[in-house]
Design an enzyme around this catalytic site. Structure first.
Site, PDB file in Angstrom:
ATOM      1  N   LYS A 283      23.768   2.254  41.200  1.00 29.75           N
ATOM      2  CA  LYS A 283      23.487   3.420  42.047  1.00 29.75           C
ATOM      3  C   LYS A 283      23.784   4.702  41.274  1.00 29.75           C
ATOM      4  CE  LYS A 283      24.216   0.660  46.140  1.00 29.75           C
ATOM      5  NZ  LYS A 283      25.115   0.147  47.178  1.00 29.75           N
TER       6      LYS A 283
ATOM      7  N   GLN B  67      30.921   1.444  49.682  1.00 30.41           N
ATOM      8  CA  GLN B  67      30.395   0.151  49.226  1.00 30.41           C
ATOM      9  C   GLN B  67      31.079  -0.982  49.989  1.00 30.41           C
ATOM     10  OE1 GLN B  67      27.865  -0.314  46.842  1.00 30.41           O
ATOM     11  NE2 GLN B  67      27.974  -2.443  47.500  1.00 30.41           N
TER      12      GLN B  67
ATOM     13  N   ASP C 202      23.422   5.265  54.105  1.00 33.86           N
ATOM     14  CA  ASP C 202      23.257   3.818  54.281  1.00 33.86           C
ATOM     15  C   ASP C 202      22.723   3.483  55.674  1.00 33.86           C
ATOM     16  OD1 ASP C 202      23.650   2.214  52.089  1.00 33.86           O
ATOM     17  OD2 ASP C 202      25.835   2.137  52.295  1.00 33.86           O
TER      18      ASP C 202
END
Ligand code: NAP
Length: 303
Positions: free
Chosen positions: A49, A93, A116
């Protein structure tokens, strides 16, 4: 033989287009990535990422916290990032260590920076069909099926898996596109029979080669979301067969990645199929970048 849906090429196309748009916009989208603990797979995803941010000229800020970080410390960081004008997207994460309340931590992220799409506000908006951050993997799957002109309206879509990250949101997106959707899970009775009714079968199970040819209607589109690491030769020889080149890869590299779909069996029955790797995975990252850029544009419009 199925046509392979090339996620890597599509992801490059999307990010190339975005790079021009970012340059023309004069914006510098900023993404904060928080990694708690030492999970090696998570560390790899975070590096990917950050590299994607670099390539697109985004500002990326990585926070690597020890596995025993307290909820109070993580809360302070998230709240600080919520107020940082250089940051347009915040990503925690997953998975995070068990002593941290995952739902509570995700809910602390401002819904306006929740790239997200896991915050309850965005989950709710997705459900009612309002504009929102769509979770990256499901958004990537939609981009892929659209790129290959897969018809969805009135079609039967079967999703194996009901996670908040993949199964539920992809089912909702398919429903918004007027598909008739069935969500299956570990308690589903006659799973293979249900899957055989699917015009579009989406496997998000997390079990290597779980979906064999008995799950697939001839001519179906099969999207394999699974990313499974197989590292012992004995398991690999049962899954892939003694002649598979994957066995040598394990000896050379220590592991091999495979999807939830028995690629060789299903390839001869499906019309369209995503490979693993190079299928859904690259699109997940491209969509994370897209969500971050969309967010930066929204912040700029608000002034
Ligand atoms: P997850 O949270 O573990 O969910 C797995 C789902 O599969 C659950 O709903 C589970 O049912 C169901 N399941 C497990 N065993 C089953 C069985 N025998 N029969 C029917 N259903 C079964 O996983 P996830 O986060 O959704 O991820 C799924 C896979 O996608 C993983 O391999 C993951 O690595 C991969 N993934 C890939 C990407 C990408 O970018 N390519 C992104 C995210 C995830 P229950 O709910 O009943 O337990």
């Amino acid at each position: 033989m199925a046509v392979l849906m090339d996620g890597r090429t599509l992801a490059h196309k999307i990010t190339d287009g975005m790079r021009h748009e970012v340059d023309a916009s004069g914006l510098r989208p900023g993404l904060a990535v928080i990694l708690v603990g030492e999970n090696p797979a998570s560390a790899v995803y975070v590096r990917m990422k950050e590299k994607a941010c670099e390539k697109l000229g985004f500002f990326s800020s990585g926070f690597r916290l020890p596995a025993d970080v307290s909820e109070a410390e993580l809360t302070t960081l998230i709240l600080r990032l919520n107020n940082d004008p250089d940051i347009h997207g915040i990503l925690l994460q997953l998975p995070i260590p068990g002593h941290l309340d995952e739902k509570k931590m995700l809910s602390l992220i401002s819904p306006d920076k929740d790239v997200d799409g896991f915050h309850p506000v965005n989950v709710g908006k997705l459900m009612v069909g309002d504009e929102c951050f769509v979770p990256c993997t499901p958004r990537g799957i939609m981009a892929l099926v659209d790129a290959y002109n897969v018809e969805l309206e009135g079609k039967r879509v079967v999703v194996i898996g009901r996670s908040n990250i993949v199964g539920k949101p992809i089912a909702m997106l398919m429903l918004h596109r007027h598909a008739t959707v069935t969500i299956c899970h570990s308690r589903t009775v006659d799973l293979a029979g249900l899957c055989r009714e699917a015009d579009v079968l989406i496997a998000a199970v997390g079990r290597p080669y779980f979906v064999d040819e008995t799950f697939v209607k001839p001519g179906a589109t099969v999207v394999d979301v699974g990313v499974n690491r197989v590292d012992d030769v004995e398991t690999a020889s049962q899954l892939f067969g003694l002649e598979s080149p994957k066995l040598q890869k394990i000896r050379d590299k220590g592991y091999v990645l495979c999807g939830d779909v028995n690629f060789e069996e299903v390839e001869s029955k499906a019309a369209l199929l995503t490979p693993v790797p190079r299928g859904v995975g690259p699109l997940t990252i491209a969509m994370l970048m897209q969500n971050t850029f969309d967010s930066a544009k929204r912040f700029a419009e608000k002034g």
